[in-house]
Structures are given as structure tokens and as C-alpha cells.
Design an enzyme around this catalytic site. Structure first.
Site, short mmCIF file in Angstrom:
data_model
loop_
_atom_site.label_atom_id
_atom_site.label_comp_id
_atom_site.label_asym_id
_atom_site.label_seq_id
_atom_site.Cartn_x
_atom_site.Cartn_y
_atom_site.Cartn_z
N CYS A 382 0.84 -1.20 0.00
CA CYS A 382 0.00 0.00 0.00
C CYS A 382 0.87 1.26 0.00
O CYS A 382 1.47 1.57 -1.01
CB CYS A 382 -1.00 -0.05 1.15
SG CYS A 382 -2.48 0.91 0.77
N MET A 385 4.11 0.49 -1.48
CA MET A 385 4.13 0.43 -2.94
C MET A 385 4.20 1.84 -3.51
O MET A 385 4.97 2.13 -4.43
CB MET A 385 2.88 -0.30 -3.44
CG MET A 385 2.69 -0.30 -4.92
SD MET A 385 1.55 1.02 -5.46
CE MET A 385 0.90 0.30 -6.95
N HIS A 508 -3.73 -5.11 0.42
CA HIS A 508 -3.15 -5.65 1.67
C HIS A 508 -3.20 -7.17 1.66
O HIS A 508 -4.12 -7.77 2.20
CB HIS A 508 -3.94 -5.13 2.87
CG HIS A 508 -3.74 -3.68 3.12
ND1 HIS A 508 -2.78 -3.20 3.98
CD2 HIS A 508 -4.36 -2.60 2.60
CE1 HIS A 508 -2.83 -1.88 3.98
NE2 HIS A 508 -3.77 -1.48 3.15
N GLU A 510 -1.56 -9.21 3.36
CA GLU A 510 -1.42 -9.80 4.70
C GLU A 510 -2.77 -10.17 5.32
O GLU A 510 -2.85 -11.07 6.14
CB GLU A 510 -0.65 -8.84 5.63
CG GLU A 510 -1.37 -7.57 6.08
CD GLU A 510 -1.31 -6.41 5.08
OE1 GLU A 510 -1.02 -6.65 3.89
OE2 GLU A 510 -1.58 -5.26 5.49
#
Ligand code: GLN
Length: 553
Positions: A382, A385, A508, A510
Site C-alpha cells: 500500500c 508500494m 493488503h 497480509e
């Protein structure tokens, strides 16, 4: 079968690990073939945790349907492997918001609107809606906070009523408490538990089972004392000792018979749990063959709950690679060109974390620049990046002033800019680009290889995006767009050409990594970092670890 409701309250102190106990119980019941979900009731007045800062609340967990929720929902998903939704998290703020909205619409037909029955009815309807959906056999309801908290009272009252509404035989109340060990006296003390249970009595509830957090084992005498004074059977006093990893808790709970007692008391017929996959995972986590260091560069490294899902995703990915990932926490606002060498010493990969606001951006750019030029695996999530694109624009394309308009609204090169639909939004709660969106992957890219698919879906939480105006130039300089949202043509993934593993994602990943399905990008990133570590003599080989006694039978 009628849905059964298990209410889980906590007493004595916070941080006893209610979320992990709920997740562990959920897992044990699910592996017996039952359809289980977990709902979290949070007594605070924020409508959701989306507006809270990470120091207050840790990570904000986002569901597929775009709810910003409590981080316990992350545990529920990681343990159970099934997605949660906005229905799985209810807050006092949300309840009052809805009650007041209904009042303004005249829905209460002139009544005086009160905590009892209107607020408690609203709470009950949220819990029952999940049970009535027909999707679940078991709804575990975790009540946030500690019994006796003023703001928790309506929830306990709602639970008390629900026990009668749905039939006593369909509900169970589990209370999690602390049994402290007093070193000076050399004794475990049961009084805090007795008081805590008494507080629930006063609210009209009798716990059916007690889960007792303790640092040393509870002997028979202590269990008997707790059972006697708290009106439960001795088998319903479950000890919860500190575990080496939270993934061991379900196995410890099984040994204590938590799920067995629960199904017996709820009169459910269910298979024996099959935990073989879970045990394999825990064994892989406890006995890695290698260890590498990966830097996590972010703003909240002194408050690691803010990155809870990233840490867990590394654990899942580590297990797949038989590699322990030792996270080196690097504070982005203390990182600069002078100290980067030292702070990033011996790391084999760099992850730049999500975040908001300009603090620490230069440190993140420094870390990215080193990963890019040293060809060390890099993963940007996010904001991470967006920073990767800024670094590339400045140092490769030569656009010295390139920035995100989040940090510099007047930059000459706004290569990261507010999304169009965000331009007129001023309210803060629930207004970002939130939840699951599709992303089409570019064949042959590292991401496509990792996923092994063409179309994926990932969860988002951001207001800014890569500015499409600069794409052509970025690509011709070697920063490739390898994932795109097909509906809106938004850039979702970038990768650096001529680099073994340099991936930035706008979403995301994760949030979707679970024990059963470790996230492919994390698995791949750890694999690339392990390769880098091997090539650069940075890997610790741990075969010797095998002598460590396995916790599991
Ligand atoms: N602050 C950035 C944005 O809003 C990134 C958000 C994030 O990392 N979750 O776009």
C-alpha cells in the site's frame, strides 16, 4: 440443528487473549465438522476502529465487504480459514448510530428510547442475525473489555436476555479470567477470579465454564477451589497457560478438554477433531531449518500490534519455506542515508509497511533505494508500494520532485494522487477505497508466478493511487505494471524489471494469509529472501533445533 451461541466474557484484566481463546475454540469446533463463526462486540463509541490511531487500537482489519474492524477478526480468519464480514464486528458506536437513526425516522412510534430495551434489542438483533442466517451451527460471541466496565453493561444484559430468548440449552457462557501467581507467597491466587465471577452474577449471568490464564499449572486443589466458589463443575475449569506461539493455544485447549466440554454441555453430536494439518503447521513453525532476517520498515515499529497481520503472514510463509523469519523492526523516521547500512545490516529482504501521512517517508525511500540497487528482495504494501514508485521516479526517471499529493500537494510530479472519487470526500470514517477488488495479473511476472492464477481478489484500504498519466514513462524506465483492476484500470501491482523480486502492491495481502492458505506473495517473498540470504551468506542453518522437544504429541 438450531444455532448455538457461546458468549465469551473476560474478567480481572484486559489482554488475557480472549480473541485467541475464541479463535482456538472456533477452530476445535470447526475441525469437528461444525460450521462456526465468531462475532466481536466492542463497547467503545467509535462507529468502527477505522478512525483510531494504531497506538490506540493496533491494526485495522479490513473484511472482503469493506468493513474496517477489530484486529481480532484477523485471528478469527487466520484460525478458521473462512472470511468474516461487517456483521462479525459490532460496536457501541454502530448500535447507537442505528438506534438514533431509527428514532429520527420515527421507528419507535413515540416511545421513550432507552438503553433497555432499545439498545439491548439492537445488540441482540445483531447477534441473532448471524445465528438466523442458517449458515452456522455455532456462533461464538466475544464481548470486548472486562466485566464490570460501565460501557460493557448493555452487552452483558443483552446476553442475559438472549439466553432466555433462544433457550438456555442453546447457549453457553464462558468467562476468561486471570489466576495470578504470587511469587512471595509461592501460591496461585483465586480471589480475583472469584470477584470477577461475582461481578457477572450481579449482572444476572452465571458462567458455565471458566478459562483461567495462569503462568504455572493449576493443580487439582486450585481447580477444586475455583469450581466450588464459582459454581462450576471441576471439569469446567480450564487452564490456559502461556504458550510459545499463539498457534499452540488450540492444541493446549484440546488437551484441557475445552471443546469436549463445550459440545457436551450444548448437547451437540460432533466428530472427533482432525487437527493433523494444524499440528503439521505448528511443527513447521517450531522446527525451521533456516533463519533469515527481514526488515520491516514502518512508522509504528514500537507498537507492533499495528502490523499484526504482516507478522502472522510472515509466520505462515516461513512455515512453508521451513524458515524462521526474524523481523528486524526499523523505524522509518529514524532511518537515513548515514545509518541505513547499520540499521539494515544482515537483512535479506525489506518490507515497507502501509501507513498514512508524511512522517518517515524519506526513511522508507532510503530503504527502497537500497533494496532496488542491491537487488535485495523488496515487498511494498500500500503506502510501501506508493513509496516504491516515488523512489523509482526520483532516482531512475530523474524526476527529483516526484511525490504523492498526500505529502506534497504542490509537487510538479504528482505520481501518486487522490483517486477521482475521493476528491470530494471530507468525512473520515469508512470513506476510503475499502474491501475486495479484482486484479488481473500480467503473465510471466513474479506476482503471476506466485499466485499461479490470472485473476485474483485482494482487500484495499487507501485514498491515493498511482497516477496513470506517468505509467508509460515509468514502464519505459523499467517499473512494470503487473496487476491492474479491470473495471477501473487502476494500478494494483508494480514490479521492477531486472530485479529478482521487487514487488509493490496497492492492496493488503497480509489480511488474507491464513494457516491453511499462506499468502502466495509472502511465501514467494520469503523464498526469494532465503535465496538472497543463501547467496550472500546471511542464512542461519538450524538443523540442530531438532533436538528441541516437540510440544506436540
Ligand atoms: N496513505 C496511503 C493512501 O491513503 C496508503 C494507505 C495505506 O497504506 N493503507 O492511499
Amino acid at each position: 440443528m438450531e444455532p448455538k451461541y457461546i458468549f465469551v466474557t473476560g474478567g480481572v484484566t484486559s489482554s488475557l487473549g480472549k480473541g485467541i481463546i475464541c479463535s482456538s475454540l472456533g477452530l476445535l469446533l470447526a475441525t469437528r465438522g461444525l460450521r462456526v463463526t465468531i462475532q466481536k462486540l466492542d463497547p467503545y463509541i467509535n462507529v468502527d476502529p477505522g478512525t483510531m490511531n494504531p497506538y490506540e487500537h493496533g491494526e485495522v482489519y479490513v473484511t472482503d465487504d469493506g468493513a474496517e474492524t477489530d484486529l481480532d477478526l484477523g485471528h478469527y480468519e487466520r484460525f478458521l480459514g473462512i472470511p468474516t464480514s461487517q456483521d462479525n464486528n459490532v460496536t457501541t458506536g454502530r448500535i447507537y448510530y442505528d438506534v438514533i437513526t431509527k428514532e429520527r425516522q420515527g421507528a419507535y412510534l413515540g416511545q421513550t428510547v432507552q438503553v433497555i430495551p432499545h439498545v439491548t434489542d439492537e445488540i441482540k438483533s445483531r447477534v441473532k442475525a448471524i445465528g438466523d442466517s442458517g449458515e452456522y451451527d455455532i456462533v461464538i460471541v466475544e464481548i470486548g473489555g472486562t466485566v464490570g466496565d460501565i460501557e460493557g453493561l448493555p452487552y452483558i444484559e443483552a446476553m442475559r436476555q438472549l439466553r432466555y430468548d433462544v433457550g438456555r440449552q442453546n447457549t453457553l457462557s464462558i468467562h476468561l479470567t486471570l489466576v495470578p501467581y504470587l511469587k512471595a507467597a509461592g501460591e496461585l491466587k483465586t480471589k480475583p477470579t472469584q470477584h470477577s465471577v461475582k461481578t457477572i452474577y450481579e449482572l444476572g449471568m452465571q458462567p458455565d465454564m471458566l478459562v483461567c490464564r495462569a503462568e504455572v499449572p493449576l493443580d487439582h486443589g486450585i481447580r477444586r477451589k475455583i469450581a466450588q466458589f464459582c459454581n462450576v463443575e471441576i471439569e469446567d475449569v480450564i487452564a490456559s497457560l502461556d504458550a510459545r506461539s499463539l498457534y499452540e493455544v488450540p492444541l493446549l485447549m484440546k488437551e484441557e478438554g475445552l471443546d469436549q466440554r463445550v459440545i457436551r454441555k450444548l448437547q451437540i453430536k460432533a466428530d472427533e477433531p482432525d487437527l493433523s494439518n494444524w499440528i503439521r503447521f505448528v511443527d513447521a513453525v517450531s522446527h525451521p531449518e533456516h533463519r533469515i532476517r527481514i526488515a520491516l520498515v514502518g512508522k509504528y515499529v514500537d507498537h507492533q500490534d499495528a502490523y499484526m497481520s504482516i507478522v502472522e503472514a510472515f509466520r505462515h510463509a516461513g512455515a512453508v519455506n521451513s524458515c524462521e523469519v526474524d523481523i528486524v523492526w526499523v523505524s522509518s523516521d529514524q532511518l537515513n542515508a548515514q545509518n541505513a547500512e547499520k540499521k539494515l545490516k544482515d537483512v535479506s529482504g525489506i518490507l515497507v509497511a502501509p501507513g498514512f501521512g508524511g512522517r518517515g517517508i524519506e526513511g522508507k525511500l532510503e530503504a527502497i533505494s537500497r533494496a532496488r540497487t542491491q537487488k535485495m528482495p523488496f515487498f511494498g504494501i500500500c503506502l510501501g508500494m506508493q513509496c516504491a514508485v516515488i523512489e523509482f521516479a526520483r532516482n531512475v526517471c530523474g524526476w527529483k520532485d516526484a511525490n504523492s499529493t498526500e505529502f506534497d500537494p504542490d509537487t510538479y510530479y504528482p505520481i501518486v494522487d487522490l483517486m477521482l472519487e475521493q476528491k470530494n470526500i471530507h468525512d473520515k470514517g469508512g470513506t476510503m477505497r475499502l474491501g475486495a477488488y479484482d486484479c488481473a495479473l500480467e503473465e510471466g511476472s513474479n506476482s503471476a508466478r506466485a499466485y499461479g492464477e490470472h485473476m485474483i481478489s485482494e482487500r484495499h484500504r487507501h485514498r491515493y493511487e498511482l497516477n496513470n498519466k506517468y505509467l508509460e514513462d515509468l514502464e519505459s524506465n523499467g517499473l512494470l505494471v503487473t496487476g491492474r483492476n479491470p473495471e477501473r484500470n487502476l494500478v494494483e501491482i508494480v514490479e521492477a524489471e531486472d530485479h529478482p523480486w521487487f514487488v509493490g502492491v496497492q492492496f493488503h495481502p497480509e489480511l488474507k494469509s491464513t494457516v491453511e492458505r499462506p499468502h502466495p506473495l509472502f511465501v514467494n517473498f520469503v523464498g526469494a529472501a532465503l535465496k538472497y540470504a543463501n547467496e550472500n551468506g546471511l542464512v542461519a542453518h538450524l538443523q540442530g533445533n531438532k533436538e528441541e522437544k516437540p510440544v506436540l504429541k
